[in-house]
Enzyme design. Structure first.
Site, PDB file in Angstrom:
ATOM      1  N   GLN A  24     -16.183  77.373  59.097  1.00 10.14           N
ATOM      2  CA  GLN A  24     -16.438  77.141  60.528  1.00 10.14           C
ATOM      3  C   GLN A  24     -15.295  76.413  61.216  1.00 10.14           C
ATOM      4  O   GLN A  24     -15.324  76.246  62.443  1.00 10.14           O
ATOM      5  CB  GLN A  24     -17.731  76.328  60.718  1.00 10.14           C
ATOM      6  N   LYS A  40     -14.855  85.246  60.742  1.00  7.56           N
ATOM      7  CA  LYS A  40     -15.264  84.171  61.656  1.00  7.56           C
ATOM      8  C   LYS A  40     -14.096  83.702  62.518  1.00  7.56           C
ATOM      9  O   LYS A  40     -14.247  82.832  63.371  1.00  7.56           O
ATOM     10  CB  LYS A  40     -15.824  82.988  60.871  1.00  7.56           C
ATOM     11  N   CYS A  52     -28.766  79.651  56.164  1.00 10.51           N
ATOM     12  CA  CYS A  52     -28.286  79.522  54.780  1.00 10.51           C
ATOM     13  C   CYS A  52     -28.089  78.051  54.406  1.00 10.51           C
ATOM     14  O   CYS A  52     -27.140  77.712  53.677  1.00 10.51           O
ATOM     15  CB  CYS A  52     -26.992  80.314  54.546  1.00 10.51           C
ATOM     16  N   ASP A 108     -14.761  73.689  52.465  1.00  6.05           N
ATOM     17  CA  ASP A 108     -15.289  74.930  53.030  1.00  6.05           C
ATOM     18  C   ASP A 108     -14.914  74.937  54.513  1.00  6.05           C
ATOM     19  O   ASP A 108     -15.529  74.239  55.323  1.00  6.05           O
ATOM     20  CB  ASP A 108     -16.806  74.957  52.817  1.00  6.05           C
ATOM     21  N   HIS A 147     -23.714  74.938  53.104  1.00  5.68           N
ATOM     22  CA  HIS A 147     -24.170  76.330  53.173  1.00  5.68           C
ATOM     23  C   HIS A 147     -24.513  76.780  51.749  1.00  5.68           C
ATOM     24  O   HIS A 147     -23.922  76.281  50.783  1.00  5.68           O
ATOM     25  CB  HIS A 147     -23.003  77.157  53.728  1.00  5.68           C
TER      26      HIS A 147
HETATM   27  C1  PLP Z   1     -20.132  76.656  56.576  1.00  6.55           C
HETATM   28  C2  PLP Z   1     -20.165  78.019  55.979  1.00  6.55           C
HETATM   29  N1  PLP Z   1     -19.758  78.190  54.718  1.00  6.55           N
HETATM   30  C3  PLP Z   1     -19.743  79.398  54.133  1.00  6.55           C
HETATM   31  C4  PLP Z   1     -20.161  80.500  54.805  1.00  6.55           C
HETATM   32  C5  PLP Z   1     -20.140  81.831  54.105  1.00  6.55           C
HETATM   33  O1  PLP Z   1     -19.218  82.667  54.684  1.00  6.55           O
HETATM   34  P1  PLP Z   1     -19.129  84.211  54.244  1.00  6.55           P
HETATM   35  O2  PLP Z   1     -20.520  84.757  54.389  1.00  6.55           O
HETATM   36  O3  PLP Z   1     -18.175  84.802  55.221  1.00  6.55           O
HETATM   37  O4  PLP Z   1     -18.653  84.259  52.855  1.00  6.55           O
HETATM   38  C6  PLP Z   1     -20.605  80.386  56.111  1.00  6.55           C
HETATM   39  C7  PLP Z   1     -21.117  81.570  56.850  1.00  6.55           C
HETATM   40  O5  PLP Z   1     -21.880  81.458  57.779  1.00  6.55           O
HETATM   41  C8  PLP Z   1     -20.596  79.119  56.720  1.00  6.55           C
HETATM   42  O6  PLP Z   1     -21.006  78.937  57.969  1.00  6.55           O
END
Ligand code: PLP
Length: 412
Positions: free
Chosen positions: A207, A230, A369, A204, A126
């Site tokens: 998800q 999430k 993203c 990370d 991401h």
């Molecule tokens: C795999 C992953 N990493 C990071 C993020 C970023 O999360 P946040 O926007 O809540 O900081 C997301 C958000 O969709 C994500 O799906």
């Protein structure tokens, strides 16, 4: 369903938002990878806090401040338990996964990286796990490299690990479950390999944390990031787990109140972790809502949630594969997490999402993203359906019907 499985449909009653029509159709919410819905218990915890206990934390001696502080720190302890951290001191509250990764890049990264060092990511990250490292590389002279993805099936090409995971790698930062592909990466194995080379590791878990059991000790990572919104919690609250010894050696990344021991006109001294990394008045209701969300998820059982998500995703994948001609599906066929990313031939993902919305189905279309990944796959965007435990097989069947109507519309 096994005798011990929850009544998944009954759990829907805990989510008032699901009981509504959109464009005259029952809402089917399949945008859970973007954000999950919130159960009544989380909404009630937030309301209770503001109606009874609201006060600033850590500085007051009065009753309300004490209550707020106790609830805030109880959420930290609960979070440590949720991911099996060794202690609550290893839990830093942030705004979300994005801020958690930025914290590591700015604090740990600025202190530890120099020209010639490598930050190893994967091609499926991401943007929040790419851009902070690119900014860091520009500041420090380090290089960012990406472990390749195999193609549409969306697996990491582990046959090339030796080529990428070299002694120059100072940090391996990778996604647990890909939000664009649904791939579940073997994070424990990769963290172990990185550790053998002396590299630090970051997972990370945006998800994964609310969809499966996530145990930082079992994974063996130094850092892990997640977002409250999430996992049935409020927006604006996130978590950075940091292994005690690693956090101890990190400098602050933001300065202000709450994170200092003393301040003179010349220089400050800092509190130990986690408070060293939480400057200013924090989001107080966020951790309290998050605490309720974690209790809610663990009462269901994240192992069961994962199984349910996987069953829905496999069903969706097979239905889409067999009922929509020419569909291009991304991510692994088996063992995927609860989401399906796809493209219908000659239909833009945004058109799919717009027409699905008319049928009451909330999807997401775009680059998710993950622009570098989209580029690698040779597409601009995909449409994505992402599931959670309150979704049902009947909803998946309806979603497939809606897509068949969309396809008919574009081929007529
Ligand atoms: C795999 C992953 N990493 C990071 C993020 C970023 O999360 P946040 O926007 O809540 O900081 C997301 C958000 O969709 C994500 O799906």
């Amino acid at each position: 369903m096994t005798p011990t499985s929850p009544d998944w449909s009954a759990l829907r009653a805990d989510f008032p938002i699901l009981d509504q029509q959109v464009h005259g159709q029952p809402l089917i919410y399949f945008d859970n990878a973007a954000t999950s819905q919130k159960p009544r218990s989380v909404i009630a915890a937030l309301t209770h806090y503001y109606e009874h206990d609201n006060a600033n934390v850590h500085r007051g001696i009065h009753e309300l401040s004490n209550r707020s502080t106790i609830a805030f720190e109880a959420a930290r302890t609960r979070t440590a338990k949720f991911i099996n951290a060794r202690s609550a001191e290893e839990i830093i509250f942030t705004r979300g996964t994005t801020e958690s990764i930025n914290l590591v890049a700015q604090s740990w990264g600025t202190k530890n990286l120099k020209p010639g060092d490598v930050v190893l990511l994967t091609e499926m990250e991401h943007h929040s796990n790419i851009v902070p490292w690119q900014l860091l590389a520009a500041r420090t002279g380090a290089t960012v490299r990406y472990l390749p993805v195999t193609g549409d099936e969306g697996l990491l090409d582990l046959s090339r690990l030796g080529e990428f995971l070299t002694p120059a790698v100072k940090i391996l930062s990778l996604v647990h479950i890909s939000n664009a592909l649904g791939t579940v990466n073997p994070v424990a194995k990769l963290c172990a390999r990185a550790r053998q080379l002396g590299a630090v590791t970051l997972v990370d878990a945006a998800q994964s944390a609310g969809h499966m059991l996530v145990d930082v000790q079992e994974i063996g990572c130094d850092f892990l990031a997640l977002s409250g919104h999430k996992i049935c919690g409020p927006t604006g609250i996130g978590v950075l787990y940091g292994r005690g010894e690693v956090l101890e050696a990190m400098p602050p990344w933001q300065g202000g109140g709450e994170m200092i021991l003393t301040v003179g006109y010349d220089k400050p001294t800092f509190k130990p972790p986690p408070h060293r990394f939480e400057a200013g008045t924090p989001d107080i209701s966020g951790p309290i809502g998050l605490h309720a969300a974690m209790d809610y998820l663990d009462a269901i059982g994240r192992d069961r949630i994962f199984q349910h998500d996987q069953e829905l995703a496999e069903h969706a994948y097979e239905q889409l594969r067999t009922k929509l001609s020419g569909i291009r599906l991304f991510g692994p066929r088996r063992g995927r997490a609860g989401l399906v990313s796809f493209l219908l031939p000659d239909v833009h993902a945004h058109d799919v999402v717009t027409l699905a919305d008319q049928g009451g189905v909330a999807l997401r279309g775009g680059h998710h993203c993950t622009q570098p990944l989209m580029h690698k796959l040779g597409v601009e965007s995909t449409a994505r359906a992402s599931f959670y435990f309150y979704n049902t097989r009947a909803e998946v069947d309806r979603f497939v019907e809606v897509l068949q109507e969309v396809q008919k519309f574009f081929t007529a």
